[in-house]
Write a protein that holds these residues in place. Sequence first.
Motif: not given
Ligand SMILES: [Zn+2]
Length: 231
Positions: A136, A138-139, A208, A211
């Motif tokens: 995602c 945010r990764c 993360c 996810c």
């Molecule tokens: Zn993520």
Amino acid sequence: MLLVGAGGVGAPAAWALAEAGIARVVVVDDDRVELSNLHRQVLFRDDDVGRPKAETLAARLVERGVDATAIEGRALPDTALSLLSSIDVVIDGVDNFPSRFLLADAAWLCHKPIVHAAAVRWHATMFVTGDGGRPCYRCLFEDLPEGPAPDCASAGVVGPVCGVVGGLAADAALGLLDGREGLVGTLTTLDGRTGELRRVVVRPRADCPLCGTREIHGLDAARYLGPSCDA
Ligand SMILES: [Zn+2]
């Protein structure tokens, strides 16, 4: 298709979607057309200056045979999940990090695929997450930047760079709609000065917060306060 941001990325993306025969688009934007936008927001005309972008872009899509509706406003923590619930694919063409992270989280929570696209100066980026949600956004970027980031108003943006990334975002979104997952988990970067287009595979991060460790279970408004941004 949900298109959030009717600006430099959203306008060329919308045009490409319309010409590709997209059936239905919901356009979300809280801004109005400005004269300085016209070089990159290709579906707007001189006499649109001062008009709401969402409504004007939706009208241009209707002229092209698309069932388009406009929502004048931002995607907000208390409305984002319902906004995403009835759509198939999201294109994030927003111009600020709080909205970008909000859409990333909302898409993950709703299991919706999302294409994040942004441009500033000569550079553009696109990142695609599928409905499986990994990797995602945010990764790639764990959280909002702490300091101010360059935006189009202060740093400027080259019109054709927006056009290219808008077209790429439309293509990626149509692929997701069609079940093609080849771009899922990839980050595409464009250097408009050299014309170089690079694509790298992003691995899901075990730590993360969205996810991986799954610390984010809802859209808490306090999480989306921050400086406004690139794009
Ligand atoms: Zn993520």
